[in-house]
Design a protein around this motif. Structure first.
Motif, short mmCIF file in Angstrom:
data_model
loop_
_atom_site.label_atom_id
_atom_site.label_comp_id
_atom_site.label_asym_id
_atom_site.label_seq_id
_atom_site.Cartn_x
_atom_site.Cartn_y
_atom_site.Cartn_z
N PRO A 80 -10.13 32.40 -44.93
CA PRO A 80 -10.43 31.77 -43.64
C PRO A 80 -9.13 31.57 -42.86
O PRO A 80 -8.05 31.48 -43.44
CB PRO A 80 -11.05 30.42 -44.03
N TYR A 186 -15.37 37.65 -38.24
CA TYR A 186 -15.24 36.24 -38.58
C TYR A 186 -16.24 35.41 -37.78
O TYR A 186 -16.43 35.64 -36.58
CB TYR A 186 -13.84 35.73 -38.25
N THR A 196 -14.16 32.05 -40.40
CA THR A 196 -14.53 32.37 -41.78
C THR A 196 -15.04 33.82 -41.84
O THR A 196 -15.88 34.21 -41.02
CB THR A 196 -15.65 31.43 -42.27
#
Length: 260
Positions: A80, A186, A196
């Motif tokens: 992340p 992401y 993430t």
């Protein structure tokens, strides 16, 4: 007296013979000594120097070998990334700043960071990279100004749940072999400011881009519009490639392949 003279003469002659003998022995002794073989020593020194130079040059070559993109982005799917927005609303430059700072060993990413630090004085001719930042359309691209394809593209889409989907595509091209490509998507949560890895979207794109029926691929992330274009290449055996184009349509959360 005659006998004395003979004795003196004999003694003189003996003395001359002894001197001559000793002189000869001295010369023989010097000739018989172990004299260092200068040419041999010099040859060994030259050989060792050459070997040391070869090892040094070999080490230099190894250090100059380009690092693989896979190595530079190791852990991409598990890592992340925290974003630090500069304004009230997160934009493409915020996403790019966060991502490129995490993976700044790739030259196009390093150039994006350099551009952000001083956009008005950024010299693309000196850097050999052009950076195109389009905040309005949520798109940024950094690419090498040569025939070799080396670039980073990023863009983002607004999701129905208030999150953003951030897409990244990197190409590490070569003159003599096919390019090394990496991409990732992401999910960005504005409440936590964390990007993430979205492996569900990644798998949708992977299924199209990494089709084994083709030799190579490129992703064209949208600067305008919302769909991704996937260019698939096949070696035609005539110093060229046949290109098959496929479109991944944005659904508001992920992508779906458009039927031909």
């Amino acid at each position: 007296m005659k006998n004395l003279r003979r004795i003196d003469k004999w003694m003189v002659m003996m003395a001359i013979v002894c001197v001559a003998f000793l002189t000869g022995c001295g010369k023989s002794a010097k000739e018989g000594e172990d004299v260092p073989d200068e040419s041999k020593d010099n040859k060994e020194v030259v050989t060792k120097s050459a070997e040391a130079q070869d090892e040094s040059e070999s080490a230099d070559v190894d250090e100059d070998l380009p690092e693989g993109l896979d190595s530079m982005t190791s852990g991409l799917a598990e890592t992340p990334i925290t974003v630090s927005p500069k304004g009230a609303k997160t934009n493409i430059q915020d996403f790019a700043q966060a991502f490129c700072s995490q993976y700044d060993r790739f030259d196009p990413n390093e150039k994006i960071l350099k551009y952000f630090s001083a956009p008005k004085t950024y010299d693309e001719e000196a850097e050999l990279y052009r950076v195109e930042s389009d905040i309005t359309n949520g798109y940024i691209r950094s690419f090498l100004l040569t025939e070799v394809g080396r670039l980073t593209q990023m863009c983002y889409w607004n999701r129905k749940n208030g999150h953003s989907l951030v897409g990244v595509f990197m190409e590490n091209g070569s003159e003599n072999s096919k390019s090394e490509n990496v991409f990732m998507f992401y999910d960005y949560d504005p409440k936590t400011n964390i990007m993430t890895p979205d492996l569900n979207v990644y798998k949708v794109v992977e299924k199209v881009a990494l089709d084994k029926a083709f030799d190579e691929y490129l992703l064209e992330l949208p600067r305008e519009g919302k769909d991704i274009v996937v260019d698939l290449y096949t070696d035609n055996g005539e110093d060229g490639n046949d290109v098959t184009e496929k479109t991944l349509k944005w659904t508001g959360d992920t992508f779906t392949l458009v039927a031909n």
